[in-house]
Design a protein around this motif. Structure first.
Motif, mmCIF file in Angstrom:
data_model
loop_
_atom_site.group_PDB
_atom_site.id
_atom_site.type_symbol
_atom_site.label_atom_id
_atom_site.label_comp_id
_atom_site.label_asym_id
_atom_site.label_seq_id
_atom_site.Cartn_x
_atom_site.Cartn_y
_atom_site.Cartn_z
ATOM 1 N N VAL A 1 0.856 -1.155 0.224
ATOM 2 C CA VAL A 1 -0.087 0.093 -0.036
ATOM 3 C C VAL A 1 0.877 1.143 0.042
ATOM 4 O O VAL A 1 0.558 2.062 -0.716
ATOM 5 N N VAL A 2 1.954 1.289 1.022
ATOM 6 C CA VAL A 2 2.841 2.495 0.941
ATOM 7 C C VAL A 2 3.514 2.667 -0.460
ATOM 8 O O VAL A 2 3.645 3.818 -0.959
ATOM 9 N N LYS A 3 3.970 1.623 -1.124
ATOM 10 C CA LYS A 3 4.862 1.638 -2.174
ATOM 11 C C LYS A 3 3.663 2.316 -3.458
ATOM 12 O O LYS A 3 4.280 3.047 -4.159
ATOM 13 N N ILE A 4 2.773 1.705 -3.485
ATOM 14 C CA ILE A 4 1.433 2.024 -4.625
ATOM 15 C C ILE A 4 1.285 3.736 -4.367
ATOM 16 O O ILE A 4 1.053 4.509 -5.389
ATOM 17 N N ARG A 5 1.053 4.277 -3.014
ATOM 18 C CA ARG A 5 1.042 5.530 -2.800
ATOM 19 C C ARG A 5 1.950 6.486 -3.293
ATOM 20 O O ARG A 5 1.819 7.311 -4.005
ATOM 21 N N PHE A 6 3.429 5.953 -3.336
ATOM 22 C CA PHE A 6 4.505 6.850 -3.769
ATOM 23 C C PHE A 6 4.325 6.636 -5.379
ATOM 24 O O PHE A 6 4.482 7.821 -5.940
ATOM 25 N N GLN A 7 4.409 5.511 -5.880
ATOM 26 C CA GLN A 7 4.104 5.234 -7.131
ATOM 27 C C GLN A 7 3.213 6.081 -8.078
ATOM 28 O O GLN A 7 3.421 6.754 -9.147
ATOM 29 N N LEU A 8 1.875 6.443 -7.387
ATOM 30 C CA LEU A 8 1.026 7.160 -8.024
ATOM 31 C C LEU A 8 1.125 8.457 -7.705
ATOM 32 O O LEU A 8 0.292 9.328 -8.304
ATOM 33 N N GLN A 9 1.977 8.956 -6.695
ATOM 34 C CA GLN A 9 1.986 10.318 -6.538
ATOM 35 C C GLN A 9 2.656 11.334 -7.478
ATOM 36 O O GLN A 9 3.983 10.891 -7.780
ATOM 37 N N SER A 10 1.966 11.997 -8.331
ATOM 38 C CA SER A 10 2.564 12.884 -9.393
ATOM 39 C C SER A 10 2.971 14.187 -8.952
ATOM 40 O O SER A 10 2.361 14.806 -7.701
ATOM 41 N N GLU A 11 3.932 14.925 -9.306
ATOM 42 C CA GLU A 11 4.434 15.999 -8.813
ATOM 43 C C GLU A 11 4.156 17.230 -9.824
ATOM 44 O O GLU A 11 4.981 18.130 -9.822
ATOM 45 N N ALA A 12 3.261 16.951 -10.590
ATOM 46 C CA ALA A 12 3.176 17.987 -11.841
ATOM 47 C C ALA A 12 2.070 18.979 -11.206
ATOM 48 O O ALA A 12 1.083 18.893 -11.115
ATOM 49 N N GLY A 13 2.728 20.225 -10.455
ATOM 50 C CA GLY A 13 2.088 21.312 -10.032
ATOM 51 C C GLY A 13 1.524 21.051 -8.494
ATOM 52 O O GLY A 13 0.855 21.944 -8.199
ATOM 53 N N LYS B 1 12.068 2.589 -1.529
ATOM 54 C CA LYS B 1 12.593 2.099 -0.431
ATOM 55 C C LYS B 1 11.427 0.980 0.016
ATOM 56 O O LYS B 1 11.790 -0.151 0.641
ATOM 57 N N ALA B 2 10.175 1.397 0.011
ATOM 58 C CA ALA B 2 9.050 0.273 0.344
ATOM 59 C C ALA B 2 9.094 -0.779 -0.291
ATOM 60 O O ALA B 2 8.812 -2.046 -0.053
ATOM 61 N N ALA B 3 9.289 -0.521 -1.721
ATOM 62 C CA ALA B 3 9.194 -1.662 -2.614
ATOM 63 C C ALA B 3 10.493 -2.661 -2.451
ATOM 64 O O ALA B 3 10.299 -4.092 -2.607
ATOM 65 N N ALA B 4 11.671 -2.228 -2.245
ATOM 66 C CA ALA B 4 12.804 -3.021 -1.936
ATOM 67 C C ALA B 4 12.628 -3.956 -0.770
ATOM 68 O O ALA B 4 12.855 -5.021 -0.698
ATOM 69 N N LEU B 5 12.187 -3.160 0.308
ATOM 70 C CA LEU B 5 11.856 -3.881 1.369
ATOM 71 C C LEU B 5 10.753 -4.999 1.257
ATOM 72 O O LEU B 5 10.841 -6.059 1.736
ATOM 73 N N LYS B 6 9.830 -4.562 0.710
ATOM 74 C CA LYS B 6 8.695 -5.455 0.238
ATOM 75 C C LYS B 6 8.993 -6.742 -0.591
ATOM 76 O O LYS B 6 8.770 -7.854 -0.528
ATOM 77 N N SER B 7 9.950 -6.210 -1.777
ATOM 78 C CA SER B 7 10.327 -7.345 -2.367
ATOM 79 C C SER B 7 11.182 -8.427 -1.656
ATOM 80 O O SER B 7 11.285 -9.666 -2.080
#
Length: 312
Positions: free
Chosen positions: A38-50, A280-286
């Motif tokens: 869940v934490v990994k997905i939240r980071f992946q979907l977080q866009s920084e466009a504006g 970081k979350a993905a590496a730990l999770k993987s």
């Protein structure tokens, strides 16, 4: 060695035996690693466009999710995710064992050297992952959408989410992100299964014993190594899977027309480091996931072996 075909281990294991072992292992693994996902997905979907970033670090993100959404938020989408793990784990290990038998019969050698074994396991791991991905992709899409939801939630069940997607977005919406999924999972599994065999050979060379500890350490190392190589493709896949989703999510949804367009847009507007969002979350999770996958598969395969042979 329990993983893969071994002519010296004539147990007569069947596809159903491997399927059941992989499925049960998937259930245990998913229950443990859901919060990391869940934490990994939240980071992946977080866009920084504006927009200001909501999540800035692993610990900070964990605290924010817990504060705003409660402890249950770390298991959002757990039902489709659990179904995903069951289907994927069962199909992958069942087909992997089948493919290793086919390769052995084609090559016609009685004993594999370490390099040949690494190659065989890598290729068979990649092929089985592709088969498992086709079988489980709709569940992966549902898992991503549920994990991305913030409050108030639009969908409360997998059935409602599936019905809505098919009706409003078409049947193929269940296979959004399939291309990057295949592009990602094939090399990931090739490296994962191949390097696991290499790590196992190193482990045994030091006279350490086979068993669950061996599977967890070697499998965990293989998962970390493989995830590091293919992680950017996972970010692109998640961005594509969220297309068309109108429920409240962790970030403004960007519109992408294809895998290439998504890749170029992220590169242009967010920079190369955006491809390692949530790493970081993905590496730990993987690491944990891969270790548990191989360890639980071995555990359940050995546990079910007497039951299977007793019914023959």
């Amino acid at each position: 060695m329990v993983l893969g075909y071994d002519p010296d281990r004539l147990s007569g294991s069947t596809f159903l035996h491997h399927l059941a072992s992989g499925t049960l292992g998937g259930i245990v693994t998913r229950s443990v690693i859901s919060p990391f996902d869940v934490v990994k997905i939240r980071f992946q979907l977080q866009s920084e466009a504006g927009l200001a970033r909501r999540y800035t670090g692993l610990i900070q993100a964990t605290k924010v999710i817990f504060r705003d959404e409660g402890i249950t938020a770390f298991w959002k989408g757990h039902i489709p995710a659990q179904m995903l793990s069951m289907v994927y784990g069962g199909v992958q290990f069942g087909s992997f064992e089948f493919f290793t038998v086919v390769v052995h019969q084609l090559i016609m050698h009685s004993k594999q050297e370490t390099m040949k074994q690494m190659t065989t396991h890598g290729v068979c791991g990649a092929a089985s992952a592709v088969v498992a991905t086709f079988a489980s992709q709709p569940l992966d899409v549902l898992r991503t959408r549920f994990a991305a939801q913030t409050e108030p939630k639009r969908f409360s069940s997998s059935f409602r989410a599936t019905t809505y997607m098919v009706k409003n977005e078409g049947l193929f919406s269940l296979y959004r992100g399939l291309t990057p999924s295949i592009i990602q999972i094939a090399p990931f599994s090739l490296v994962q299964f191949g390097s696991r065999s290499m790590f196992e050979a190193v482990w045994l060379s030091y006279n350490f014993k086979e068993g669950s500890a061996c599977e967890f350490v070697c499998g965990g190392g293989a998962g970390l190594f493989a995830k590091t190589l293919v992680y950017p493709l996972d970010v692109v896949k998640k961005r594509l899977q969220i297309q068309g989703f109108i429920a409240p999510t962790v970030s403004e949804i960007q519109n992408y027309t294809s895998f290439i367009h998504c890749f170029k847009t992220i590169w242009r507007h967010e920079g190369v480091m955006a491809f390692y969002k949530g790493y970081k979350a993905a590496a730990l999770k993987s690491t944990i996931t891969s270790g548990l996958v191989f360890a639980t598969y071995r555990f359940f395969r050995e546990l079910l072996e007497p039951l299977r042979t007793g019914n023959r």
